[in-house]
Design a protein around this motif. Structure first.
Motif: not given
Length: 200
Positions: A127-155
């Protein structure tokens, strides 16, 4: 045994041991809510945070063979490390957890239906990844949240731990009707020892 070495026990082997002598003590390290939803009859619920915080005190109460149980095996392996380091012996982990045990057709005691913690983690992370990607269409920096979640899952995969799962486990939804205290856990282990670890 080296504290870093985790002995695994298959669901079918556990079934055989539960009818043998000595009968292993089953310790379910999931949240109280998950335990209430479905658990192996005769198992004792000692949630992972309590287990890791009081590993020395709990290890002193363990006697004979002990099988650690969770939903899929990850949290049980996590619990194994501090217990073994604290001197607990004859520890093993149910391979595949309650999920695998249920799949073999073994009896499970069921209560109120709830989502397992692993499923909640997938929902929140996705949910956080999908929301951040959608939000990044208006607020580009929101994509970093998706990256953070991905890094957290990899860790989480590399370290075999999950900070999000630990956080979710503290929510009221996952606490069940009553929180398990150290005193509850010690009393349950002593009662099981006195009863000869007979499943009920």
């Amino acid at each position: 045994m080296n504290p870093r070495t985790t002995a695994l026990i298959a669901p079918t082997e556990l079934t055989d041991r539960l009818t043998g002598d000595p009968t292993p003590t089953l310790v379910d390290v999931r949240t109280p809510a998950e335990y209430e939803t479905a658990h192996i009859p005769g198992s004792i619920n000692i949630p992972l945070p309590l287990m890791t915080e009081h590993a020395t005190a709990l290890a002193a109460e363990l006697d004979g063979p002990v099988v650690l149980v969770c939903q899929a095996g990850t949290r049980a392996r996590t619990a194994h490390t501090p217990l073994a380091a604290a001197g607990a012996e004859q520890l093993s982990v149910l391979d595949g957890g309650v999920t695998a045990y249920t799949a073999t057709g073994q009896p499970i005691r069921r209560g109120r239906a709830r989502w397992a913690l692993e499923r909640q983690v997938r929902l929140v992370a996705g949910g956080l990844v999908a929301t951040s990607i959608l939000a990044s269409l208006r607020f580009p920096r929101a994509r970093f949240l998706a990256g953070g979640i991905g890094a957290g899952l990899a860790t989480a995969a590399v370290t075999d731990t999950c900070a999000m799962g630990a956080a979710l486990s503290r929510l009221p939804y996952n606490r069940g009707g009553r929180a398990v205290t150290l005193r509850d856990a010690v009393q349950a282990l002593r009662s099981r020892r006195a009863a000869g670890s007979t499943p009920s």
